[in-house]
Design a protein around this motif. Structure first.
Motif, PDB file in Angstrom:
ATOM      1  N   PRO A 116      36.684  26.745  52.540  1.00 21.32           N
ATOM      2  CA  PRO A 116      37.138  25.479  53.138  1.00 21.32           C
ATOM      3  C   PRO A 116      38.306  24.804  52.438  1.00 21.32           C
ATOM      4  O   PRO A 116      39.129  24.156  53.086  1.00 21.32           O
ATOM      5  N   THR A 117      38.393  24.956  51.115  1.00 19.60           N
ATOM      6  CA  THR A 117      39.467  24.275  50.381  1.00 19.60           C
ATOM      7  C   THR A 117      40.771  25.063  50.376  1.00 19.60           C
ATOM      8  O   THR A 117      41.774  24.580  49.842  1.00 19.60           O
ATOM      9  N   SER A 118      40.770  26.252  50.957  1.00 19.51           N
ATOM     10  CA  SER A 118      41.955  27.115  50.945  1.00 19.51           C
ATOM     11  C   SER A 118      42.992  26.663  51.961  1.00 19.51           C
ATOM     12  O   SER A 118      42.654  26.104  53.009  1.00 19.51           O
ATOM     13  N   SER A 119      44.232  26.969  51.663  1.00 11.58           N
ATOM     14  CA  SER A 119      45.322  26.793  52.627  1.00 11.58           C
ATOM     15  C   SER A 119      46.120  28.087  52.673  1.00 11.58           C
ATOM     16  O   SER A 119      46.425  28.681  51.636  1.00 11.58           O
ATOM     17  N   TYR A 120      46.429  28.512  53.884  1.00 13.37           N
ATOM     18  CA  TYR A 120      47.258  29.698  54.094  1.00 13.37           C
ATOM     19  C   TYR A 120      48.445  29.301  54.954  1.00 13.37           C
ATOM     20  O   TYR A 120      48.265  28.665  55.996  1.00 13.37           O
ATOM     21  N   GLU A 121      49.628  29.666  54.518  1.00 13.42           N
ATOM     22  CA  GLU A 121      50.855  29.286  55.223  1.00 13.42           C
ATOM     23  C   GLU A 121      50.887  27.781  55.498  1.00 13.42           C
ATOM     24  O   GLU A 121      51.336  27.312  56.540  1.00 13.42           O
ATOM     25  N   GLY A 122      50.363  27.008  54.543  1.00 14.97           N
ATOM     26  CA  GLY A 122      50.396  25.561  54.635  1.00 14.97           C
ATOM     27  C   GLY A 122      49.330  24.935  55.509  1.00 14.97           C
ATOM     28  O   GLY A 122      49.326  23.711  55.704  1.00 14.97           O
ATOM     29  N   VAL A 123      48.389  25.736  56.028  1.00 11.90           N
ATOM     30  CA  VAL A 123      47.341  25.229  56.930  1.00 11.90           C
ATOM     31  C   VAL A 123      45.992  25.300  56.238  1.00 11.90           C
ATOM     32  O   VAL A 123      45.502  26.393  55.919  1.00 11.90           O
ATOM     33  N   ASN A 124      45.371  24.144  56.015  1.00  7.49           N
ATOM     34  CA  ASN A 124      44.079  24.087  55.341  1.00  7.49           C
ATOM     35  C   ASN A 124      42.956  24.566  56.249  1.00  7.49           C
ATOM     36  O   ASN A 124      42.902  24.242  57.439  1.00  7.49           O
ATOM     37  N   VAL A 125      42.014  25.318  55.688  1.00 11.70           N
ATOM     38  CA  VAL A 125      40.913  25.909  56.451  1.00 11.70           C
ATOM     39  C   VAL A 125      39.988  24.844  57.021  1.00 11.70           C
ATOM     40  O   VAL A 125      39.653  24.855  58.216  1.00 11.70           O
ATOM     41  N   GLU A 126      39.539  23.903  56.187  1.00  7.64           N
ATOM     42  CA  GLU A 126      38.593  22.886  56.645  1.00  7.64           C
ATOM     43  C   GLU A 126      39.182  22.042  57.766  1.00  7.64           C
ATOM     44  O   GLU A 126      38.522  21.771  58.775  1.00  7.64           O
ATOM     45  N   MET A 127      40.426  21.656  57.620  1.00  4.84           N
ATOM     46  CA  MET A 127      41.057  20.805  58.633  1.00  4.84           C
ATOM     47  C   MET A 127      41.277  21.576  59.931  1.00  4.84           C
ATOM     48  O   MET A 127      41.137  21.020  61.020  1.00  4.84           O
ATOM     49  N   MET A 128      41.597  22.874  59.812  1.00  2.00           N
ATOM     50  CA  MET A 128      41.711  23.682  61.026  1.00  2.00           C
ATOM     51  C   MET A 128      40.392  23.710  61.765  1.00  2.00           C
ATOM     52  O   MET A 128      40.335  23.613  62.999  1.00  2.00           O
ATOM     53  N   ARG A 129      39.281  23.842  61.032  1.00  2.00           N
ATOM     54  CA  ARG A 129      37.967  23.938  61.665  1.00  2.00           C
ATOM     55  C   ARG A 129      37.584  22.632  62.360  1.00  2.00           C
ATOM     56  O   ARG A 129      36.952  22.658  63.420  1.00  2.00           O
ATOM     57  N   TYR A 130      37.957  21.509  61.786  1.00  2.00           N
ATOM     58  CA  TYR A 130      37.726  20.234  62.481  1.00  2.00           C
ATOM     59  C   TYR A 130      38.493  20.209  63.804  1.00  2.00           C
ATOM     60  O   TYR A 130      37.955  19.835  64.857  1.00  2.00           O
ATOM     61  N   ARG A 131      39.770  20.585  63.744  1.00  2.00           N
ATOM     62  CA  ARG A 131      40.578  20.599  64.974  1.00  2.00           C
ATOM     63  C   ARG A 131      39.996  21.573  65.996  1.00  2.00           C
ATOM     64  O   ARG A 131      39.960  21.287  67.205  1.00  2.00           O
ATOM     65  N   ASN A 132      39.513  22.692  65.515  1.00  2.00           N
ATOM     66  CA  ASN A 132      38.938  23.699  66.399  1.00  2.00           C
ATOM     67  C   ASN A 132      37.727  23.139  67.142  1.00  2.00           C
ATOM     68  O   ASN A 132      37.571  23.327  68.353  1.00  2.00           O
ATOM     69  N   GLY A 133      36.862  22.445  66.412  1.00  2.00           N
ATOM     70  CA  GLY A 133      35.690  21.835  67.039  1.00  2.00           C
ATOM     71  C   GLY A 133      36.073  20.768  68.052  1.00  2.00           C
ATOM     72  O   GLY A 133      35.459  20.662  69.125  1.00  2.00           O
ATOM     73  N   GLU A 134      37.079  19.974  67.728  1.00  2.00           N
ATOM     74  CA  GLU A 134      37.541  18.941  68.651  1.00  2.00           C
ATOM     75  C   GLU A 134      38.023  19.553  69.964  1.00  2.00           C
ATOM     76  O   GLU A 134      37.728  19.036  71.050  1.00  2.00           O
ATOM     77  N   ILE A 135      38.753  20.653  69.867  1.00  2.00           N
ATOM     78  CA  ILE A 135      39.276  21.317  71.071  1.00  2.00           C
ATOM     79  C   ILE A 135      38.127  21.830  71.938  1.00  2.00           C
ATOM     80  O   ILE A 135      38.151  21.698  73.171  1.00  2.00           O
ATOM     81  N   MET A 136      37.096  22.391  71.320  1.00  2.00           N
ATOM     82  CA  MET A 136      35.937  22.868  72.082  1.00  2.00           C
ATOM     83  C   MET A 136      35.206  21.713  72.761  1.00  2.00           C
ATOM     84  O   MET A 136      34.760  21.822  73.910  1.00  2.00           O
ATOM     85  N   ALA A 137      35.079  20.592  72.048  1.00  2.00           N
ATOM     86  CA  ALA A 137      34.398  19.426  72.628  1.00  2.00           C
ATOM     87  C   ALA A 137      35.166  18.886  73.833  1.00  2.00           C
ATOM     88  O   ALA A 137      34.571  18.502  74.850  1.00  2.00           O
ATOM     89  N   LYS A 138      36.481  18.865  73.738  1.00  2.00           N
ATOM     90  CA  LYS A 138      37.305  18.386  74.856  1.00  2.00           C
ATOM     91  C   LYS A 138      37.154  19.285  76.077  1.00  2.00           C
ATOM     92  O   LYS A 138      37.100  18.815  77.216  1.00  2.00           O
TER      93      LYS A 138
END
Length: 474
Positions: A245-267
């Motif tokens: 979760p604390t990792s970032s690859y190509e400037g994109v943090n894993v934990e924050m991506m997962r939050y956004r991913n969940g939001e998209i599914m909820a929408k």
């Protein structure tokens, strides 16, 4: 998958490499190893089996057993590493993460042309790192050898080499499917798969290697041996599942991506009017949890943990390699919170649904403990293909994948022509696939994140992402 860590300094770095490598324990389960260089002792190496005991325990005495101002460490998903060898390029230690698809072809070609040999492991298997080294050694410099190896190998090969003068060479795989990150501290430099491993040890991240980039590190500085290529295909599944979760690859943090991913599914669920009458949203622990938090935040349904996994003795990284044992342990680990399950309508988010075996047992476990409804959301699209590039899938056949199995049952081999339609949750074939999986797993409803949704959540250009396991496109 596997992960590595290296450091070079004007001080002893064994402790740094010990802890830095340990921070990659979520990426591998088979072997751990460290190689170090000391001016008096020369190259040293130690390898341990970590299938039933963590890296940190097996290497607890390493600071007393090894010394050096430069060292590399590896958490390996399969082969024992580092290897040490003497060749036309000198004496060196080497680790490799990735996967070789054309192993037998490379072995046959090498033996036919050189009349040399490989050390054989159990079952006559050849260590993938040794195969890579054999290719590198056919050229007159490490730079030429690494490029040659990466051109010959079908798959993924990221490399750390520790030379017998203390120099470290780091190379990212040809199209950057895995990250290689460089850090700097007052006394030297580090190189790592996971950026936080360096940051916790006081190194400041100064660059990510580009696809195919090769560098040489000494205590005095970094020299670029090969410039990065233009094509990138970093693994999208790093953000969905494997990345910490604390990792970032190509400037994109894993934990924050997962939050956004969940939001998209909820929408998406809100737009389609699906699963609107839910008591709690929960994540299938542990990697499903942040996706679920994003989902719950977006739909304003309380987040809860209706069951907890008992991980002190069975963490994710040390699950058995035999599938039957994995299923048994997965079931033993699940401990219910009855007040959050009984007579409740529950929606869970998991990082993925691969074979469906453990999912089916989790659903049975929830209904056995009184759940009224169990809805499931997968944080990534249906997995249609076993990965050719990384060792993250244990599937021997694509028919082991629940999505492909259901497609075959729906319309046989003809269904392979319509994978894109089956990925689309709005198409008729997509709806039929989801209904078949719902019945197979005894769920109240099931949905998968769309391919566009995953790409949106990551936020990189689609052309820079590897999505092969979902759509089969290279």
């Amino acid at each position: 998958m596997g992960g590595f860590f290296g450091a070079v300094s004007n001080e002893d770095v064994i402790a740094d490499v010990y802890y830095g490598t340990d921070y990659h324990s979520h990426l591998g389960t088979r072997r751990g190893g460290i190689a170090a260089f000391d001016a008096q002792a020369g190259l040293q190496r130690e390898i341990h089996n970590i299938e039933n005991s963590p890296f940190r325990t097996k290497f607890a005495n390493i600071e007393r057993e090894m010394k050096g101002k430069s060292a590399i460490g590896i958490i390996s998903d399969y082969d024992p590493q580092p290897i040490m060898l003497r060749s036309n390029l000198g004496t060196y230690a080497m680790v490799m993460i990735g996967k070789i698809q054309n192993t037998q072809e490379l072995i046959d070609e090498y033996l036919d042309t050189t009349h040399g040999y490989f050390d054989a492991m159990s079952g006559s298997k050849i260590n993938a790192t040794e195969i890579t080294a054999a290719l590198i050694n056919q050229k007159s410099t490490f730079e030429e050898g690494i490029k040659f190896a990466q051109d010959k190998i079908k798959g993924t090969t990221s490399i750390l080499i520790l030379k017998d003068d203390g120099t470290i060479i780091a190379a990212r795989d040809k199209v950057g499917r895995l990250p290689v990150i460089v850090g700097q501290r007052d006394d030297g430099y580090s190189v790592s798969f996971e950026d936080y491993a360096q940051q916790k040890l006081g190194y400041e991240v100064i660059k990510e290697l580009g696809p195919g980039e090769i560098i040489e590190m000494t205590v005095d500085g970094i020299t670029q041996l090969a410039a990065p290529g233009e094509e990138m295909k970093i693994c999208s599944f790093l953000w969905s599942y494997y990345g910490y979760p604390t990792s970032s690859y190509e400037g994109v943090n894993v934990e924050m991506m997962r939050y956004r991913n969940g939001e998209i599914m909820a929408k998406f669920d809100a737009e389609t009017g699906t699963a609107s009458d839910i008591d709690y949203v929960g994540g299938v622990p542990d990697s499903g949890t942040p996706h679920a938090i994003g989902y719950a935040n977006a739909c304003h349904i309380p987040f809860a943990r209706p069951f907890i996994k008992y991980t002190p003795t069975w963490s994710r990284s040390f699950m058995p390699t035999v599938q039957n044992e994995r299923n048994k342990v997965a079931k033993m680990k699940q401990i219910p919170v009855h007040g959050l399950i009984e007579d409740k309508k529950l929606l869970f988010v998991d990082d993925s649904i691969v074979r469906g075996t453990q999912m089916r047992e989790t659903v049975e476990f929830l209904f056995d403990n009184g759940a009224k409804e169990v809805h499931m959301r997968s944080a990534c699209p249906p997995i249609m293909y076993g990965c050719k590039y990384l060792n993250f899938s244990r599937s021997n056949s694509e028919m082991e994948l629940i999505a492909r199995r259901q497609i075959f049952e729906l319309e046989g081999e003809e269904g392979e022509k319509y994978i894109d339609e089956y990925l689309d949750p709005k198409s008729e074939r997509g709806k039929k696939l989801r209904e078949a999986i719902r019945k197979e797993l005894n769920l109240t409803s099931v949905e998968f994140q769309s391919l566009d949704g995953v790409i949106e959540a990551i936020g990189l250009e689609p052309c820079k992402l590897c999505t092969y396991c979902w759509n089969g496109k290279e």
